[in-house]
Write an enzyme that holds these catalytic residues in place. Sequence first.
Site, PDB file in Angstrom:
ATOM      1  N   SER A  92       0.824  -1.204   0.036  1.00  0.00           N
ATOM      2  CA  SER A  92       0.180   0.031   0.034  1.00  0.00           C
ATOM      3  C   SER A  92       0.841   1.311  -0.029  1.00  0.00           C
ATOM      4  O   SER A  92       1.550   1.466  -0.860  1.00  0.00           O
ATOM      5  CB  SER A  92      -0.827  -0.074   0.972  1.00  0.00           C
ATOM      6  OG  SER A  92      -2.016   0.792   0.789  1.00  0.00           O
TER       7      SER A  92
ATOM      8  N   ASP B 221      -5.497  -3.948  -2.582  1.00  0.00           N
ATOM      9  CA  ASP B 221      -4.609  -3.536  -1.546  1.00  0.00           C
ATOM     10  C   ASP B 221      -3.890  -4.639  -0.911  1.00  0.00           C
ATOM     11  O   ASP B 221      -4.592  -5.705  -0.474  1.00  0.00           O
ATOM     12  CB  ASP B 221      -5.434  -2.953  -0.375  1.00  0.00           C
ATOM     13  CG  ASP B 221      -4.501  -2.622   0.765  1.00  0.00           C
ATOM     14  OD1 ASP B 221      -3.380  -2.170   0.587  1.00  0.00           O
ATOM     15  OD2 ASP B 221      -5.151  -2.485   1.818  1.00  0.00           O
TER      16      ASP B 221
END
Length: 291
Positions: free
Chosen positions: A46, A162
């Site tokens: 991320s 993610d």
Amino acid sequence: MEKYAVKHKKIGLALGGGAVKGLAHIGVIKALENAGVNIDFIAGTSMGALVGGYYAATKDIKGLEKLMLSIRKKDIFSLSDIIKKRSSAFFRGDNVAEKLKEELGALKIENCQIPFVAVATNVKNGDEVRLKSGNLVDAIRASIAVPIIFSPVEIDGNLLMDGGLVNPVPADVVKELGAEFVIAVDVSSRWLEEPEEMINIKDMYSVITQSLSVLEYQLAKNVLKQSADIVIKPPIFHYHWFEFENSSEIIKIGEEETRLRLKEIRQKTGHKKPKQTLGEKFLDFILNNPH
């Protein structure tokens, strides 16, 4: 006797997710760089993928800091966009991608100056995907694609999102790259040290962020225990995920927290303190002996 180079352990940096709190990674890298501690491998999830990928590509931490300090909430979040769009994505990941493309162009991961891996999640089966080659910006976009908040990214026929859903702080990934000493930076699960904060859930945004923090902690704790030699946890829990107005403070906290661990890092890796001028020695003495 011939002079020889002092051997030190190869250092891997594992950078976790946490949206704007992940900007603390910039401070961590600044502190290590200023202390003469070389980073040999980087893996990121991320925001950790964004910071780590940029630095791996350029080794320009000041340029990255300048770029991130220029970003404001309106660059990522727009109420008018939400009203107009029919998709489930709340935020404008494309705006961030455009800024990165201006800086990094079409650079491939395998051409980075520091070996780098971005971690993402396969939407179809939930498997962990380690992006070790291909377009760097696309890999970063995939790794930061938080469900509901950002749209997934298609790479090689797979829909990715993610990486925090499978490996929030990828210490094991950077170890597999060849790191002999792993520095992991966790900026998203500190809430568990202050559980009373959970009562401050006020809206759906809070529910999403807190839920992700719970998930990330549960996933990260075993990986960190098994693969990280040192875990840096900057005290930034009280900042919210998209408070970009606090970016400079968060970066500074990451830098300060890392400085506190430099002695330990040097002892365990063999990295020596860089030679100082008389002026630097005097300043160092004053700062470390305030009384």
